[in-house]
Structure formats: C-alpha cells, structure tokens
Design an enzyme around this catalytic site. Structure first.
Site, PDB file in Angstrom:
ATOM      1  N   GLY A   1      13.690  -8.159  12.881  1.00 30.72           N
ATOM      2  CA  GLY A   1      13.680  -7.450  14.162  1.00 30.72           C
ATOM      3  C   GLY A   1      13.287  -8.374  15.290  1.00 30.72           C
ATOM      4  O   GLY A   1      12.843  -9.498  15.060  1.00 30.72           O
TER       5      GLY A   1
ATOM      6  N   GLY B   1      11.609  -8.112  19.528  1.00 34.78           N
ATOM      7  CA  GLY B   1      11.120  -7.254  20.607  1.00 34.78           C
ATOM      8  C   GLY B   1      10.825  -8.112  21.821  1.00 34.78           C
ATOM      9  O   GLY B   1      11.266  -9.262  21.898  1.00 34.78           O
ATOM     10  N   ALA B   2      10.064  -7.528  22.764  1.00 34.49           N
ATOM     11  CA  ALA B   2       9.760  -8.223  24.008  1.00 34.49           C
ATOM     12  C   ALA B   2       9.022  -9.532  23.757  1.00 34.49           C
ATOM     13  O   ALA B   2       9.157 -10.486  24.508  1.00 34.49           O
ATOM     14  CB  ALA B   2       8.917  -7.324  24.889  1.00 34.49           C
TER      15      ALA B   2
ATOM     16  N   GLY C   1       9.098 -11.470  20.850  1.00 38.16           N
ATOM     17  CA  GLY C   1       9.751 -12.490  20.036  1.00 38.16           C
ATOM     18  C   GLY C   1      10.333 -11.927  18.759  1.00 38.16           C
ATOM     19  O   GLY C   1      10.495 -10.715  18.605  1.00 38.16           O
TER      20      GLY C   1
ATOM     21  N   LYS D   1       5.316 -12.243  12.952  1.00 33.77           N
ATOM     22  CA  LYS D   1       5.861 -12.206  14.322  1.00 33.77           C
ATOM     23  C   LYS D   1       5.475 -13.487  15.047  1.00 33.77           C
ATOM     24  O   LYS D   1       4.315 -13.873  15.043  1.00 33.77           O
ATOM     25  CB  LYS D   1       5.307 -10.978  15.060  1.00 33.77           C
TER      26      LYS D   1
ATOM     27  N   ASP E   1       3.470   4.037  26.133  1.00 30.35           N
ATOM     28  CA  ASP E   1       4.805   3.467  25.969  1.00 30.35           C
ATOM     29  C   ASP E   1       5.296   3.580  24.526  1.00 30.35           C
ATOM     30  O   ASP E   1       5.979   2.697  24.032  1.00 30.35           O
ATOM     31  CB  ASP E   1       4.785   1.991  26.413  1.00 30.35           C
TER      32      ASP E   1
HETATM   33  P1  AMP Z   1       7.874  -5.885  18.083  1.00 32.57           P
HETATM   34  O1  AMP Z   1       8.111  -7.286  18.526  1.00 32.57           O
HETATM   35  O2  AMP Z   1       6.499  -5.661  17.590  1.00 32.57           O
HETATM   36  O3  AMP Z   1       8.291  -4.889  19.132  1.00 32.57           O
HETATM   37  O4  AMP Z   1       8.832  -5.623  16.833  1.00 32.57           O
HETATM   38  C1  AMP Z   1      10.246  -5.670  16.943  1.00 32.57           C
HETATM   39  C2  AMP Z   1      10.890  -5.040  15.709  1.00 32.57           C
HETATM   40  O5  AMP Z   1      10.561  -5.792  14.549  1.00 32.57           O
HETATM   41  C3  AMP Z   1      10.409  -3.612  15.415  1.00 32.57           C
HETATM   42  O6  AMP Z   1      11.168  -2.668  16.123  1.00 32.57           O
HETATM   43  C4  AMP Z   1      10.664  -3.511  13.928  1.00 32.57           C
HETATM   44  O7  AMP Z   1      12.002  -3.202  13.668  1.00 32.57           O
HETATM   45  C5  AMP Z   1      10.395  -4.930  13.427  1.00 32.57           C
HETATM   46  N1  AMP Z   1       8.998  -5.035  12.944  1.00 32.57           N
HETATM   47  C6  AMP Z   1       7.940  -5.471  13.646  1.00 32.57           C
HETATM   48  N2  AMP Z   1       6.815  -5.472  12.887  1.00 32.57           N
HETATM   49  C7  AMP Z   1       7.179  -5.008  11.675  1.00 32.57           C
HETATM   50  C8  AMP Z   1       6.489  -4.758  10.444  1.00 32.57           C
HETATM   51  N3  AMP Z   1       5.183  -4.990  10.334  1.00 32.57           N
HETATM   52  N4  AMP Z   1       7.186  -4.279   9.393  1.00 32.57           N
HETATM   53  C9  AMP Z   1       8.517  -4.048   9.512  1.00 32.57           C
HETATM   54  N5  AMP Z   1       9.228  -4.257  10.633  1.00 32.57           N
HETATM   55  C10 AMP Z   1       8.583  -4.736  11.704  1.00 32.57           C
END
Ligand code: AMP
Length: 420
Positions: free
Chosen positions: A58, A60-61, A63, A80, A176
């Site tokens: 995945g 997000g904002a 990384g 992450k 949010d």
């Molecule tokens: P984030 O950068 O935290 O917004 O995460 C972006 C995406 O990564 C999320 O929407 C999930 O799809 C995936 N993701 C983040 N953390 C996890 C995790 N601990 N377990 C599974 N998927 C994750």
C-alpha cells in the site's frame, strides 16, 4: 596517537578517545552489515536483515508500505518508510506526533508499533525512518466491496468505536477517519492505522501529488467550526453507510461540493445550526439552494441490507436507526461514541475490557506528560527543518535504544489478541 610519555591523566583521556573512535568505527561497520537495500516501486527500502521477502502492499501520504517476514519474531510484519519526514512542517509534525503518540496508546483496535529504525549511521546522515507494525490483511476500501452480513458489519463497527473511544480517552480526536486508514484481518479484527489530523494541520497543501480524501470529514471540519469528540462519529457513519451502499456516501470533489453532497441527501440544516457558523461561512451556506433531504428509509432501503430472515429485518432497521443518529449535521444533536456503543445494533458485542481499556503504560515508562495534554502540546510545536530533524532523530534513537534493551519484545499487545 597515544603518547606513552604523556602524563597518566592525559594518557587515560587519549586512550578513552581512541577507544571511542574504534567503537564508533566498529558500530558503523556492524550497522552496515545489519542492513540491505532493495527497490520497491520508485523507492529503495534499506532495512534490517531480519526483515525478508518485502512486498509492496500500500501507499499513503507518508510513503510506501511493504509486508515482510521478520526472522527474529518469526512472523509477518508491515514496514512503512517515511522518506525525510522532517522535510516540511506537515510531514514532520505528523511523523513526530505518530512516534510520540504510538508510545502512549496501547489498544487492540489501534495499530501497534513493533520496531522503529533508521539505516543511516549518524544524525548528519539521517534521512529515513522505518516503522514496523503488525501486519493486517486489507484496508477497509477492500472490505467495502464485499457483501457483509450483519454480524460482521456490526462487529467491525463496534471495533472502530472501541478504537476511537481509546483515542479520545488519550485526548486524541482523529477528525480524518477513512477506509484507507482502517485495516482488518480475515478473522474480522480491525485496527485504526493513524492518529488523524493534528489540531492545526495544514490539510494536505504540502502533500501533493497525494490526493487528500475528504469524503468522510464531518460538517464541522468542512465548515471550519469548533468540534468535539463526536466529530469522529460522523466519519464512522459515512464509512458504515458506504459498506451498506457499496459506494461513497458524500463523494464531494472539493470542500464546497462536499457540503452540497451532504445537504442534498440529509437536507439543509435548521436555523439554529446556521447561527453557529461564522459570518462568511453562514452567508455561503444560506445562499445555497434549500434541500428537504431524504428519509433514512429512502437513503438506505431494505434492499441494501441482507434481509432473508425476520432476525435480519430487525437488524436492518437497527442499523438504519444507528445511521440516522450518526449522520446528523449538527454535532450537538449527533450521538456520542458511548451512546453508539450502547446502541442495540452494537451492544451485542459490548465487552468492558475492550471498551474501557485505557492503557497508557509507556507514558509512565517515559515520564511524558499525561496523554490528555500531550496531543495538545505536540500540536503547538513549530520548528525549523533542522529542529524537526533533531526531534525525530531523538525519537527514533529512543526506540532503537528500547529495542536493544529488549523493551520492545515484539509481542503484539498485552491483550494477546493477534494470531499471525
Ligand atoms: P498509510 O501510509 O498508513 O496511510 O498506509 C497506506 C496503506 O498501506 C493502507 O491503506 C493499507 O492498505 C496499507 N497498510 C498500512 N499499514 C498496514 C498494516 N499494518 N497492515 C496491512 N496494511 C497496511
């Protein structure tokens, strides 16, 4: 060089200095040996060798997120990467807030940090932070596409509320919540991934090209009003509505369109709500066309719910009743988190140990201020890039130190609810 003819005190000092230099070089070498690099999409992940089989799951904002196998804990984890999190106020505040708050919250419905590290060897070289978390199976965006029965739907909803209640008791109002920030496992357990908007968040301006999703933001956030804890109940209402409908409830293209989508469906709010708005916003809102809105029976007809048995018909009407109490434009008339947890659609799951679990163990370990004031203090911080770099580096070093001392044992949580 060590001069053997130097007086003893000077010799001791020089010896100590030499030893320190040697130790530094040794640590540097050791550190280099501990890491390896690999390309993930456009990014390079440089991670500890204990983490193997990295796969992107995945982004997000902040990384990219990868799944990996942790050879030490013998379990899968999520990693992450935060690239130069100190590069601007928005990124820095979010990363710092996340690192500090993660130490304070410990609840089965909030994601837990297992490890934090940086591959860079010194403060001068410091660039990236890696957060290692429990690995979940999917985010809620993926679950929304599935046909869920009432049992699963209400259980997911219950867990969201438990996680939110825990954040609120730590003085953190999220504001949010959205499906991409909520993750689930196939056994239907759920965790909230982040801590939402800082009180003074510059919402997304510096986050391009990442597009900020506003569909789930409450009217008081859209209209820039004061807010209270039940601002998060609105977001939960939007998420549950989307799970029932299979499409976004208020898909606004921007702030203005977002408000239009809300009033088109729920109706123009009453005069006493308008009186709470500041003059310029009120003028705008008053000048919108007036909408009567639709009843919740129209917005969420029976056909959208699983309704084979009488039992399920009852459940559908309970779910609709709960939605009608969550999706109320005027926050003073909207249900609270506690009331929602007591609602018949939810309270079948009520377990005081989950609902009232208030564990702030690390606050005491790290002698930080009480959590209620912590988030406010974090929020008031304004720093230069160099100061942020120092603050974040200190937090990361502290986590690394704890890991070395075995404080982070990698146990999922004292509640032991994860079975990876
Ligand atoms: P984030 O950068 O935290 O917004 O995460 C972006 C995406 O990564 C999320 O929407 C999930 O799809 C995936 N993701 C983040 N953390 C996890 C995790 N601990 N377990 C599974 N998927 C994750």
């Amino acid at each position: 060089r060590c001069d053997l003819n130097a007086p003893t005190s000077q010799r001791t000092f020089l010896d100590a200095q030499k030893a320190a230099i040697e130790e530094f070089a040794m640590n540097k070498n050791k550190r280099e040996r501990e890491f390896y690099s690999l390309d993930v999409g456009d990014s390079t992940f440089t991670v500890l060798k204990r983490y193997q089989n990295l796969r992107p799951i995945g982004s997000g904002a902040q990384g990219i997120v990868c799944s990996a196998y942790d050879q030490i804990l013998e379990r899968n984890v999520a990693i992450k990467k935060l690239s130069r999190p100190f590069q601007n106020q928005t990124h820095a505040k979010r990363a710092f807030r996340e690192l500090v708050l993660m130490k304070c919250v410990n609840h089965k419905n909030i994601i837990g940090l297992l490890n934090v590290f940086t591959p860079q060897k010194s403060f001068e070289e410091f660039q990236d932070v890696y957060l290692v978390m429990e690995l979940m199976d999917a985010n809620l965006c993926q679950v929304i596409q599935m046909e869920l029965d009432h049992e699963r739907l209400s259980y997911l909803l219950y867990q969201m509320l438990c996680g939110i209640k825990h954040l609120h008791s730590a003085g953190i109002i999220h504001r949010d919540l959205k499906p991409s920030n909520i993750v689930v496992k196939s056994d239907c357990t759920l965790k909230i991934l982040d801590f939402g908007l800082a009180r003074t968040a510059a919402t997304g301006l510096l986050m391009t090209p990442y597009v900020v999703t506003r569909y789930y933001r409450a009217p008081e956030v859209i209209l820039g009003m004061g807010y209270q804890a039940n601002v998060d109940v609105w977001s939960v209402g939007c998420i549950v509505a989307e799970m029932i409908r299979g499409s976004v409830l208020f898909p606004g293209t921007d702030h203005i369109d977002q408000w239009n989508k809300v009033i088109e469906q729920l109706g123009t709010p009453s005069q006493d709500f308008l009186m709470k708005l500041n003059q310029s916003v009120r003028t705008y809102v008053e000048n919108r066309p007036r909408y009567a809105g639709y009843s919740f029976e129209k917005l969420f007809p029976d056909a959208l719910f699983p309704a084979d048995s009488d039992h399920n018909k009852l459940k559908a009407s309970q779910a609709r009743d709960l939605l009608s109490k969550m999706l109320v434009i005027d926050a003073s008339k909207r249900i609270s988190v506690d009331e929602a947890l007591q609602h018949p659609y939810i309270n079948v799951w009520y377990d005081p140990a989950e609902v009232e679990a208030v564990r702030f163990i690390q606050v005491f370990l790290f002698s930080q201020p009480p959590p209620k004031t912590l988030d406010k203090q974090l929020d008031e911080r304004e720093h230069t890039v160099e100061e942020w770099k120092e603050l974040i580096y200190k937090e990361v070093s502290e986590w690394e130190e704890r890991a070395k001392n075995g404080v982070i044992r990698g146990q999922p949580s004292p509640l032991g609810e994860l079975s990876l």
